[in-house]
Design an enzyme around this catalytic site. Structure first.
Site, PDB file in Angstrom:
ATOM      1  N   SER A 134       0.865  -1.178   0.000  1.00  0.00           N
ATOM      2  CA  SER A 134       0.000   0.000   0.000  1.00  0.00           C
ATOM      3  C   SER A 134       0.900   1.224   0.000  1.00  0.00           C
ATOM      4  O   SER A 134       2.068   1.153   0.397  1.00  0.00           O
ATOM      5  CB  SER A 134      -0.862  -0.006   1.264  1.00  0.00           C
ATOM      6  OG  SER A 134      -1.462   1.251   1.490  1.00  0.00           O
ATOM      7  N   TYR A 147      -1.106  -0.320  10.819  1.00  0.00           N
ATOM      8  CA  TYR A 147      -1.265  -0.730   9.416  1.00  0.00           C
ATOM      9  C   TYR A 147      -0.044  -0.304   8.600  1.00  0.00           C
ATOM     10  O   TYR A 147       0.501  -1.097   7.813  1.00  0.00           O
ATOM     11  CB  TYR A 147      -2.540  -0.117   8.847  1.00  0.00           C
ATOM     12  CG  TYR A 147      -2.811  -0.489   7.411  1.00  0.00           C
ATOM     13  CD1 TYR A 147      -3.174  -1.792   7.066  1.00  0.00           C
ATOM     14  CD2 TYR A 147      -2.705   0.446   6.391  1.00  0.00           C
ATOM     15  CE1 TYR A 147      -3.421  -2.142   5.745  1.00  0.00           C
ATOM     16  CE2 TYR A 147      -2.955   0.107   5.063  1.00  0.00           C
ATOM     17  CZ  TYR A 147      -3.308  -1.191   4.751  1.00  0.00           C
ATOM     18  OH  TYR A 147      -3.549  -1.530   3.445  1.00  0.00           O
TER      19      TYR A 147
END
Length: 230
Positions: A134, A147
């Site tokens: 990501s 995250y």
């Protein structure tokens, strides 16, 4: 790589990027094994084989790999490490269980799956591992520290791995999408596609692009962003 007739393993196939990637690889003629805790709804295809697997458990991954090779033969050409979860919130209010759940799926599970396929890929001197990270693996964001930490780990793992296995003809690509319209984080996509976000099919098309690169070329890292974000 010519994808027709090749064997691909994709994790996290119930929805979003995983399911879109399954459909994209099937359209290219690949045999696809989908590993996950949940099968995609109302989806059947003669070349799609769902194998129930909790990638957080190495024994589950080893069993899924054995089942895949029994069904589709010894050769495995593609692994797409897509399964991932995101738990958000401030660190001083963050549950340790949520932290561990992210690392167990996003990092440890990815390691177990990669470890399972590598010996055969090295032996056949051909293979391609796609790690879905990501843009959160490139810059920190408030309330996404856990995250971001997992995706930084995926990016670092990918960078080291491609240097480790390229002499054996195995390619590694770290794919880093920005805003994608999926159910990620519990948010339901709208009935009409949001023109300011990428769609799961866009990420799947990029994955296919990296897989189909000429054999002499390895796209080691690729970042994707919406063209006109809002």
């Amino acid at each position: 790589m010519e994808l027709s007739g090749k064997v691909a393993i994709i994790t996290g196939v119930s929805k979003g990027i995983g399911r879109a990637t399954v459909e994209a690889l099937l359209a290219k003629g690949a045999e696809v094994a989908g590993w996950g805790r949940t099968a995609p709804d109302d989806f059947k295809h003669p070349r799609f084989h769902f194998i129930k697997c909790d990638i957080r458990k190495e024994a589950d991954v080893q069993k899924a790999y054995a089942t895949t090779t029994k069904l589709l033969g010894d050769k495995v050409h593609v692994l797409v490490n897509n399964a991932g979860i995101g738990n958000f919130g401030p660190i001083d209010g963050f549950e340790a269980a949520d932290w561990h759940a992210m690392f167990d799926t996003n990092v440890h599970g990815l390691f177990y799956c990669t470890k399972a396929v590598l010996p055969q890929m090295k032996k056949q001197k051909e293979g391609h591992i796609i790690n879905v990270a990501s843009l959160a693996g490139t810059a920190g964001t408030a309330n996404l520290a856990g995250y971001c930490a997992t995706k930084y780990a995926v990016r670092g793992f990918s960078d080291a791995l491609f240097k480790e296995v390229r002499p054996q003809g195995v390619r590694v690509t770290c794919v880093m999408p920005g805003s994608v319209e999926t159910n990620f984080g519990g948010i339901e996509p709208g009935a009409e596609p949001n023109p300011h976000k990428m769609q799961p099919e866009d990420i799947a098309a990029t994955i296919v692009h990296t897989l189909e690169a000429p054999q002499a070329t390895m796209i080691s890292e690729i970042q994707m962003r919406p063209t006109q974000p809002k």
